[in-house]
Design an enzyme around this catalytic site. Structure first.
Site, PDB file in Angstrom:
ATOM      1  N   GLY A 132       7.183   0.540  -4.521  1.00 60.48           N
ATOM      2  CA  GLY A 132       8.409   1.183  -4.986  1.00 60.48           C
ATOM      3  C   GLY A 132       8.358   1.365  -6.488  1.00 60.48           C
ATOM      4  O   GLY A 132       7.284   1.412  -7.104  1.00 60.48           O
ATOM      5  N   GLY A 133       9.522   1.408  -7.085  1.00 64.92           N
ATOM      6  CA  GLY A 133       9.597   1.607  -8.534  1.00 64.92           C
ATOM      7  C   GLY A 133       8.878   0.533  -9.320  1.00 64.92           C
ATOM      8  O   GLY A 133       8.508   0.732 -10.479  1.00 64.92           O
ATOM      9  N   GLY A 153     -17.093  25.118 -24.659  1.00 62.07           N
ATOM     10  CA  GLY A 153     -15.914  24.403 -25.151  1.00 62.07           C
ATOM     11  C   GLY A 153     -16.141  22.905 -25.156  1.00 62.07           C
ATOM     12  O   GLY A 153     -15.571  22.193 -25.988  1.00 62.07           O
ATOM     13  N   ALA A 154     -16.977  22.443 -24.229  1.00 60.34           N
ATOM     14  CA  ALA A 154     -17.213  20.996 -24.140  1.00 60.34           C
ATOM     15  C   ALA A 154     -17.880  20.476 -25.419  1.00 60.34           C
ATOM     16  O   ALA A 154     -17.675  19.325 -25.808  1.00 60.34           O
ATOM     17  CB  ALA A 154     -18.053  20.678 -22.918  1.00 60.34           C
TER      18      ALA A 154
HETATM   19  C1  HXC Z   1      14.190 -10.318  -1.666  1.00 63.66           C
HETATM   20  C2  HXC Z   1      12.204 -10.549  -0.601  1.00 63.66           C
HETATM   21  C3  HXC Z   1      11.823  -9.251  -1.000  1.00 63.66           C
HETATM   22  C4  HXC Z   1      12.736  -8.495  -1.754  1.00 63.66           C
HETATM   23  C5  HXC Z   1      10.226 -10.091   0.110  1.00 63.66           C
HETATM   24  N1  HXC Z   1      11.168 -11.019   0.075  1.00 63.66           N
HETATM   25  N2  HXC Z   1      10.595  -8.989  -0.529  1.00 63.66           N
HETATM   26  N3  HXC Z   1      13.367 -11.069  -0.946  1.00 63.66           N
HETATM   27  N4  HXC Z   1      13.911  -9.085  -2.068  1.00 63.66           N
HETATM   28  N5  HXC Z   1      12.447  -7.274  -2.177  1.00 63.66           N
HETATM   29  C6  HXC Z   1      11.123 -12.365   0.650  1.00 63.66           C
HETATM   30  C7  HXC Z   1      11.174 -12.359   2.150  1.00 63.66           C
HETATM   31  O1  HXC Z   1      12.503 -12.377   2.596  1.00 63.66           O
HETATM   32  C8  HXC Z   1      10.480 -13.675   2.472  1.00 63.66           C
HETATM   33  O2  HXC Z   1      11.357 -14.731   2.260  1.00 63.66           O
HETATM   34  C9  HXC Z   1       9.428 -13.761   1.393  1.00 63.66           C
HETATM   35  O3  HXC Z   1       9.863 -12.897   0.360  1.00 63.66           O
HETATM   36  C10 HXC Z   1       8.068 -13.284   1.852  1.00 63.66           C
HETATM   37  O4  HXC Z   1       8.224 -12.023   2.478  1.00 63.66           O
HETATM   38  P1  HXC Z   1       7.563 -11.697   3.897  1.00 63.66           P
HETATM   39  O5  HXC Z   1       8.135 -10.407   4.347  1.00 63.66           O
HETATM   40  O6  HXC Z   1       7.682 -12.866   4.800  1.00 63.66           O
HETATM   41  O7  HXC Z   1       6.051 -11.570   3.470  1.00 63.66           O
HETATM   42  P2  HXC Z   1       4.982 -10.515   3.918  1.00 63.66           P
HETATM   43  O8  HXC Z   1       4.961 -10.393   5.401  1.00 63.66           O
HETATM   44  O9  HXC Z   1       3.745 -10.887   3.213  1.00 63.66           O
HETATM   45  O10 HXC Z   1       5.504  -9.119   3.356  1.00 63.66           O
HETATM   46  C11 HXC Z   1       5.613  -8.935   1.958  1.00 63.66           C
HETATM   47  C12 HXC Z   1       6.303  -7.596   1.684  1.00 63.66           C
HETATM   48  C13 HXC Z   1       7.630  -7.521   2.474  1.00 63.66           C
HETATM   49  C14 HXC Z   1       5.383  -6.470   2.102  1.00 63.66           C
HETATM   50  C15 HXC Z   1       6.517  -7.503   0.176  1.00 63.66           C
HETATM   51  O11 HXC Z   1       8.378  -8.706   2.246  1.00 63.66           O
HETATM   52  C16 HXC Z   1       8.445  -6.356   2.092  1.00 63.66           C
HETATM   53  O12 HXC Z   1       8.212  -5.237   2.551  1.00 63.66           O
HETATM   54  N6  HXC Z   1       9.466  -6.634   1.291  1.00 63.66           N
HETATM   55  C17 HXC Z   1      10.408  -5.612   0.859  1.00 63.66           C
HETATM   56  C18 HXC Z   1       9.731  -4.707  -0.125  1.00 63.66           C
HETATM   57  C19 HXC Z   1      10.708  -3.721  -0.682  1.00 63.66           C
HETATM   58  O13 HXC Z   1      11.176  -2.820   0.007  1.00 63.66           O
HETATM   59  N7  HXC Z   1      11.078  -3.971  -1.932  1.00 63.66           N
HETATM   60  C20 HXC Z   1      12.001  -3.135  -2.624  1.00 63.66           C
HETATM   61  C21 HXC Z   1      11.111  -2.008  -3.139  1.00 63.66           C
HETATM   62  S1  HXC Z   1      12.001  -0.891  -4.082  1.00 63.66           S
HETATM   63  P3  HXC Z   1      11.232 -16.113   3.012  1.00 63.66           P
HETATM   64  O14 HXC Z   1      12.431 -16.869   2.577  1.00 63.66           O
HETATM   65  O15 HXC Z   1      11.223 -15.780   4.478  1.00 63.66           O
HETATM   66  O16 HXC Z   1       9.951 -16.735   2.566  1.00 63.66           O
HETATM   67  C22 HXC Z   1      11.830  -1.497  -5.558  1.00 63.66           C
HETATM   68  C23 HXC Z   1      12.621  -0.722  -6.482  1.00 63.66           C
HETATM   69  C24 HXC Z   1      12.256  -1.024  -7.887  1.00 63.66           C
HETATM   70  O17 HXC Z   1      11.181  -2.418  -5.856  1.00 63.66           O
HETATM   71  C25 HXC Z   1      12.971   0.008  -8.643  1.00 63.66           C
HETATM   72  C26 HXC Z   1      12.621   0.026 -10.046  1.00 63.66           C
HETATM   73  C27 HXC Z   1      13.058   1.335 -10.616  1.00 63.66           C
END
Ligand code: HXC
Length: 510
Positions: free
Chosen positions: A169-170, A404-405
């Site tokens: 993501g971002g 040009g290079a």
């Molecule tokens: C809060 C999160 C989290 C998140 C993961 N966790 N991502 N908690 N916010 N964004 C937590 C999970 O709940 C879990 O907690 C622990 O981290 C590990 O995650 P798992 O899913 O069990 O691990 P894994 O299977 O390895 O998967 C990792 C992952 C997945 C691929 C990162 O968790 C995932 O897809 N997370 C969401 C990613 C996402 O959409 N992020 C937002 C992106 S947008 P527990 O307590 O069970 O251990 C963004 C915008 C930024 O970032 C913008 C800036 C401009």
């Protein structure tokens, strides 16, 4: 008193435990080190001073009030690498998946602000699920605070990102705005939208690794610079790399005591260029024979390999090398190689790293793919980068410098300070075949005449002396003496002072 001291140790132990033993084991089972183990490899033993170990989030949504872990998923502070100061942050995937909330972001911002104040690099170890969902817009605000600092720090202090887990993501835009990105194969990935979203929107089925893994970004996209087999290899490479960099744009690069004689000649360079001008040779050989002890830290070796960029040292001082690579696409300049080299040249210029350019270029790559892909704009990036650079610029044309290079690659006309050519250099508007086909088009049917005209053109232009006769080449040098010549030139140019006209900033063709 003892109890107070014990309380401190208890609190420290709680912070060190991160997300707990189960999650730490899961991290290890994936072949990943924890955030603190990574810092142990990266920094000199005992040098890490942690800040903000007890910081916690203040979110109460979605049961978060009951889940407060000291440190809030990122370990921050400073330490040394071979004795030189670095500020670091290391995201802890065992705590909320390393996800970034307001407190986590504030910790990163604090060390970035300190690094800017004192003039020291920032190294970020990224392993994060992105914006912490429970904190909502506060997480987005936190990212933006980091982004803003990345931008202000760009060109002031070196910023290195090591992507060692998810970065999606971002969140990708913070590493993207740093100077260098290292990735770990199979355990790290970077993409703006993941495989699930891609499948929904475009019907493409793609794995995480294919979409944004280390090999994808170091070979295809050029988003990342180097890919490593595991965390330890990546972190040890950062240590080596760090030694080459200046602490900031206010200080010079470190000088390493050099045992390699500055005037070392290498007779094998006299035969590096093959007899036929269409035969390739490996430009790495020249770089390694010129650099101190043959050390060359190559950046983006698997992306746009028709141009080589990277750092070495001469007389112990860091040099940025840019070189065409005749073994890949004959060393031609195309979109990818122009962008790769331009970004490298701009890094060197921002941090006062002198540039040494080795030229063997047949020109820009023809074709609709290149023209429609915007080679005009992308090629202009490299031209712009060399032209605006005020660092010492030394150029050696080993063989072809066509069209040009020739101009683009740190020619004297773009304020190249010392421009040398080997006797094998061919400096002209184009190669003999193309030139004769154009200027003697009327004789096209007469193969004997065309052969004569081609030989005549080669005799006239396939050498460095026409350019040298106009003063565009300062000296035609023996290949074996290249290191000595460059070392002397660099000594001469140490006091170089050149300023571009005042402007708010330039408008490089992006
Ligand atoms: C809060 C999160 C989290 C998140 C993961 N966790 N991502 N908690 N916010 N964004 C937590 C999970 O709940 C879990 O907690 C622990 O981290 C590990 O995650 P798992 O899913 O069990 O691990 P894994 O299977 O390895 O998967 C990792 C992952 C997945 C691929 C990162 O968790 C995932 O897809 N997370 C969401 C990613 C996402 O959409 N992020 C937002 C992106 S947008 P527990 O307590 O069970 O251990 C963004 C915008 C930024 O970032 C913008 C800036 C401009």
């Amino acid at each position: 008193m003892i109890e107070i001291l014990e309380e401190l140790e208890r609190r420290r132990a709680a912070a060190h435990a991160g997300g707990g033993a189960v999650r730490i084991d899961a991290q290890h089972a994936r072949g990943k080190l924890t955030a603190r183990e990574r810092l142990d490899v990266l920094l000199d033993p005992g040098s890490f001073e942690e800040l903000d170990m007890y910081v916690e989030h203040d979110c109460t949504e979605f049961g978060m009030a009951a889940q407060r872990i000291p440190g809030d998923g990122v370990v921050t502070g400073s330490g040394t690498i071979n004795g030189r100061l670095a500020f670091v942050f290391s995201q802890d995937f065992t705590v909320f998946g390393g996800a970034l909330g307001a407190a986590h972001a504030a910790k990163i911002c604090k060390i970035m602000d300190m690094a800017m104040k004192v003039g020291a690099p920032v190294i970020g170890l990224n392993d994060s699920g992105g914006a912490r969902i429970q904190e909502g817009v506060a997480s987005l605000a936190g990212y933006a605070e980091v982004f803003q600092r990345n931008v202000l720090a760009s060109g002031v202090i070196p910023q290195i990102s090591v992507v060692m887990g998810p970065c999606a993501g971002g969140a990708v835009y913070s590493p993207a705005m740093t100077d260098f990105i290292f990735m770990v194969k199979d355990s790290s990935y970077m993409f703006v939208t993941g495989p699930e979203v891609v499948r929904t929107v475009t019907n493409e089925v793609v794995t995480q690794e294919e979409l944004g893994g280390a090999l994808t970004h170091t070979a295809k996209t050029g988003v990342a610079d180097l890919a490593f087999d595991n965390d330890i290899d990546a972190l040890l490479a950062v240590r080596d790399f760090f030694d080459l960099l200046p602490p900031s744009n206010r200080c010079p690069t470190p000088v390493r005591a050099a045992a390699d004689p500055w005037d070392r000649e290498d007779a094998s360079l006299d035969t590096l260029i093959p007899a036929s001008s269409s035969q390739p040779y490996d430009m790495h050989e020249l770089i390694r024979k010129v650099a101190d002890d043959g050390d060359f830290f190559e950046i983006q070796p698997t992306h746009a390999a028709n141009v080589l960029v990277g750092f070495g040292r001469i007389e112990g001082r860091t040099i940025g090398f840019v070189a065409n690579q005749p073994t890949v696409l004959a060393g031609v300049l195309d979109i990818a190689s122009s962008r790769k080299a331009a970004r490298f040249v701009r890094f060197c210029d921002a941090f006062e790293v002198p540039l040494v350019t080795f030229v063997d270029v047949p020109g820009f790559l023809p074709g609709t793919a290149q023209e429609h892909g915007g080679i005009i704009k992308h090629g202009a990036k490299l031209l712009f980068a060399f032209a605006e650079a005020t660092v010492p610029k030394i150029t050696v044309i080993t063989r072809k410098a066509y069209g040009g290079a020739y101009d683009v690659l740190a020619s004297q006309h773009l304020r190249g300070d010392l421009n040398y050519a080997w006797p094998t250099a061919e400096i002209a508007v184009m190669g003999a075949k193309g030139a004769v086909e154009i200027i003697f088009r009327k004789e096209a049917g007469n193969s004997e005449r065309i052969a004569g005209r081609t030989a005549e053109y080669e005799a006239r232009f396939a050498n460095p002396f026409v350019a040298a006769g106009k003063g565009f080449i300062d000296e035609v040098i023996q290949p074996r003496s290249t290191r000595r010549r460059i070392a002397l030139a660099l000594r001469k140019l140490r006091g170089k002072s050149l300023q571009n006209p005042w402007k708010k900033h330039d408008n490089i063709p992006l």
